[in-house]
Design a protein around this motif. Structure first.
Motif, PDB file in Angstrom:
ATOM      1  N   PRO A 108       0.790  -1.230   0.000  1.00  0.00           N
ATOM      2  CA  PRO A 108       0.000   0.000   0.000  1.00  0.00           C
ATOM      3  C   PRO A 108       0.824   1.282   0.000  1.00  0.00           C
ATOM      4  O   PRO A 108       0.291   2.352  -0.290  1.00  0.00           O
ATOM      5  N   THR A 109       2.121   1.197   0.273  1.00  0.00           N
ATOM      6  CA  THR A 109       2.962   2.395   0.211  1.00  0.00           C
ATOM      7  C   THR A 109       3.474   2.674  -1.201  1.00  0.00           C
ATOM      8  O   THR A 109       4.125   3.693  -1.429  1.00  0.00           O
ATOM      9  N   THR A 110       3.154   1.780  -2.145  1.00  0.00           N
ATOM     10  CA  THR A 110       3.560   1.963  -3.538  1.00  0.00           C
ATOM     11  C   THR A 110       2.834   3.162  -4.123  1.00  0.00           C
ATOM     12  O   THR A 110       1.646   3.367  -3.875  1.00  0.00           O
ATOM     13  N   ASP A 111       3.550   3.947  -4.913  1.00  0.00           N
ATOM     14  CA  ASP A 111       2.957   5.093  -5.586  1.00  0.00           C
ATOM     15  C   ASP A 111       1.809   4.613  -6.488  1.00  0.00           C
ATOM     16  O   ASP A 111       1.963   3.621  -7.210  1.00  0.00           O
ATOM     17  N   PRO A 112       0.630   5.280  -6.446  1.00  0.00           N
ATOM     18  CA  PRO A 112      -0.504   4.860  -7.267  1.00  0.00           C
ATOM     19  C   PRO A 112      -0.189   4.803  -8.762  1.00  0.00           C
ATOM     20  O   PRO A 112      -0.710   3.940  -9.469  1.00  0.00           O
ATOM     21  N   SER A 113       0.676   5.681  -9.246  1.00  0.00           N
ATOM     22  CA  SER A 113       1.040   5.656 -10.675  1.00  0.00           C
ATOM     23  C   SER A 113       1.795   4.373 -11.020  1.00  0.00           C
ATOM     24  O   SER A 113       1.561   3.768 -12.065  1.00  0.00           O
ATOM     25  N   THR A 114       2.677   3.957 -10.134  1.00  0.00           N
ATOM     26  CA  THR A 114       3.421   2.714 -10.344  1.00  0.00           C
ATOM     27  C   THR A 114       2.489   1.519 -10.261  1.00  0.00           C
ATOM     28  O   THR A 114       2.554   0.605 -11.089  1.00  0.00           O
ATOM     29  N   ALA A 115       1.611   1.515  -9.269  1.00  0.00           N
ATOM     30  CA  ALA A 115       0.645   0.421  -9.125  1.00  0.00           C
ATOM     31  C   ALA A 115      -0.264   0.345 -10.344  1.00  0.00           C
ATOM     32  O   ALA A 115      -0.608  -0.744 -10.804  1.00  0.00           O
ATOM     33  N   ALA A 116      -0.642   1.492 -10.896  1.00  0.00           N
ATOM     34  CA  ALA A 116      -1.510   1.523 -12.070  1.00  0.00           C
ATOM     35  C   ALA A 116      -0.844   0.857 -13.275  1.00  0.00           C
ATOM     36  O   ALA A 116      -1.498   0.147 -14.035  1.00  0.00           O
ATOM     37  N   VAL A 117       0.458   1.065 -13.432  1.00  0.00           N
ATOM     38  CA  VAL A 117       1.186   0.412 -14.526  1.00  0.00           C
ATOM     39  C   VAL A 117       1.154  -1.105 -14.330  1.00  0.00           C
ATOM     40  O   VAL A 117       0.884  -1.862 -15.264  1.00  0.00           O
ATOM     41  N   ILE A 118       1.402  -1.549 -13.112  1.00  0.00           N
ATOM     42  CA  ILE A 118       1.399  -2.983 -12.810  1.00  0.00           C
ATOM     43  C   ILE A 118       0.011  -3.577 -13.031  1.00  0.00           C
ATOM     44  O   ILE A 118      -0.128  -4.672 -13.579  1.00  0.00           O
ATOM     45  N   LEU A 119      -1.028  -2.850 -12.603  1.00  0.00           N
ATOM     46  CA  LEU A 119      -2.407  -3.342 -12.679  1.00  0.00           C
ATOM     47  C   LEU A 119      -3.076  -3.069 -14.027  1.00  0.00           C
ATOM     48  O   LEU A 119      -4.196  -3.501 -14.252  1.00  0.00           O
ATOM     49  N   ARG A 120      -2.387  -2.313 -14.888  1.00  0.00           N
ATOM     50  CA  ARG A 120      -2.926  -1.956 -16.207  1.00  0.00           C
ATOM     51  C   ARG A 120      -4.241  -1.192 -16.087  1.00  0.00           C
ATOM     52  O   ARG A 120      -5.254  -1.556 -16.669  1.00  0.00           O
ATOM     53  N   CYS A 121      -4.203  -0.129 -15.290  1.00  0.00           N
ATOM     54  CA  CYS A 121      -5.371   0.726 -15.117  1.00  0.00           C
ATOM     55  C   CYS A 121      -4.901   2.158 -14.903  1.00  0.00           C
ATOM     56  O   CYS A 121      -3.702   2.432 -14.924  1.00  0.00           O
ATOM     57  N   MET A 122      -5.825   3.069 -14.696  1.00  0.00           N
ATOM     58  CA  MET A 122      -5.507   4.465 -14.433  1.00  0.00           C
ATOM     59  C   MET A 122      -5.208   4.636 -12.938  1.00  0.00           C
ATOM     60  O   MET A 122      -5.787   3.928 -12.107  1.00  0.00           O
ATOM     61  N   PRO A 123      -4.335   5.588 -12.570  1.00  0.00           N
ATOM     62  CA  PRO A 123      -4.004   5.794 -11.155  1.00  0.00           C
ATOM     63  C   PRO A 123      -5.236   6.089 -10.283  1.00  0.00           C
ATOM     64  O   PRO A 123      -5.279   5.684  -9.122  1.00  0.00           O
ATOM     65  N   ASN A 124      -6.243   6.769 -10.831  1.00  0.00           N
ATOM     66  CA  ASN A 124      -7.429   7.077 -10.034  1.00  0.00           C
ATOM     67  C   ASN A 124      -8.326   5.854  -9.815  1.00  0.00           C
ATOM     68  O   ASN A 124      -9.306   5.928  -9.080  1.00  0.00           O
ATOM     69  N   GLN A 125      -8.000   4.730 -10.425  1.00  0.00           N
ATOM     70  CA  GLN A 125      -8.757   3.493 -10.233  1.00  0.00           C
ATOM     71  C   GLN A 125      -8.104   2.581  -9.191  1.00  0.00           C
ATOM     72  O   GLN A 125      -8.650   1.550  -8.855  1.00  0.00           O
ATOM     73  N   VAL A 126      -6.950   2.965  -8.689  1.00  0.00           N
ATOM     74  CA  VAL A 126      -6.195   2.154  -7.723  1.00  0.00           C
ATOM     75  C   VAL A 126      -6.687   2.444  -6.305  1.00  0.00           C
ATOM     76  O   VAL A 126      -6.925   3.589  -5.941  1.00  0.00           O
ATOM     77  N   GLY A 127      -6.854   1.393  -5.527  1.00  0.00           N
ATOM     78  CA  GLY A 127      -7.259   1.541  -4.131  1.00  0.00           C
ATOM     79  C   GLY A 127      -6.910   0.290  -3.357  1.00  0.00           C
ATOM     80  O   GLY A 127      -6.441  -0.701  -3.930  1.00  0.00           O
TER      81      GLY A 127
END
Length: 50
Positions: free
Chosen positions: A10-29
């Protein structure tokens, strides 16, 4: 090969997580089960980790 992702800290930057999850940063939670990051909304949504 296993297609499941490992838990994203959960400390991962949302932009980085979005790349991993193949989604937009505002969709990460956080996953309600493990609190790791997941795609909470959008076409690749997976609200709870596998």
């Amino acid at each position: 090969m296993d297609d499941q992702l490992a838990r994203i800290d959960p400390t991962t930057d949302p932009s980085t997580a979005a790349v991993i999850l193949r989604c937009m940063p505002n969709q990460v939670g956080p996953c309600p089960r493990c609190q790791g990051l997941t795609a909470r909304c959008g076409p690749n949504a997976q609200v709870v980790c596998p």
